[in-house]
Design an enzyme around this catalytic site. Structure first.
Site, PDB file in Angstrom:
ATOM      1  N   CYS A   1       0.736  -1.368   0.068  1.00  0.00           N
ATOM      2  CA  CYS A   1      -0.249   0.082  -0.113  1.00  0.00           C
ATOM      3  C   CYS A   1       0.930   1.605  -0.261  1.00  0.00           C
ATOM      4  CB  CYS A   1      -1.179  -0.021   1.432  1.00  0.00           C
ATOM      5  SG  CYS A   1       0.113   0.146   2.717  1.00  0.00           S
TER       6      CYS A   1
ATOM      7  N   GLU B   1       7.967  -0.957  11.321  1.00  0.00           N
ATOM      8  CA  GLU B   1       7.302  -2.463  11.553  1.00  0.00           C
ATOM      9  C   GLU B   1       8.190  -3.682  10.326  1.00  0.00           C
ATOM     10  OE1 GLU B   1       5.322  -3.689   8.997  1.00  0.00           O
ATOM     11  OE2 GLU B   1       6.333  -2.468   7.056  1.00  0.00           O
TER      12      GLU B   1
END
Length: 146
Positions: free
Chosen positions: A50, A111
């Site tokens: 994304c 992350e």
């Protein structure tokens, strides 16, 4: 052999353009096969999330201009995509991939979701037959490092 990465990400490219260049996993195999038929491509890996779309190419020649032309044609772009894309070559391309895989280039630094996306794209590229000895070595090293 040269390693080149061309890509867009959340840091440099508006979301509308990133969404236009995104490749869903179901379309990744066909996109890789389309790229593979180019005479300037020896090996190819495509990572699309994304927040980024990146094409990693192993070639016996400098491919930066060819990649940009292919991207514009494949996605039917009417803008100069070079204004939004970054390109890294050889050691800088490898360093970039290692930073991406380690989550250092993510919106939320550190992350871990990106590593799973890298592995998934690697599996699809392997299925497409677009991974050769160079990208295999690079991606194995990247996964171990991350």
């Amino acid at each position: 052999m040269y390693l080149t990465v061309c890509g867009v990400n959340y840091q440099d490219t508006p979301i509308a353009i990133r969404e236009h260049l995104a490749v869903a996993n179901k379309d990744l195999l066909a996109t890789l096969k389309n790229l593979q038929v180019s005479d300037w491509v020896n090996e190819v890996y495509l990572l699309s999330t994304c927040n980024r779309t990146e094409i990693y190419i192993i070639s016996s020649q400098d491919t930066e201009v060819a990649i940009l032309k292919w991207i514009s044609k494949h996605w039917h772009l009417e803008i100069d995509i070079a204004n939004y894309m970054y390109t890294h070559k050889d050691q800088l391309a490898l360093a970039h991939l290692l930073r991406v895989a380690s989550g250092l280039e993510s919106m939320m630094q550190g992350e871990t979701q990106i590593l799973g996306q890298i592995k998934s794209a690697y599996a699809i590229a392997s299925e497409a037959g677009s991974i050769g000895k160079y990208l295999n070595l690079i991606l194995q090293h990247t996964i171990r490092t991350a």
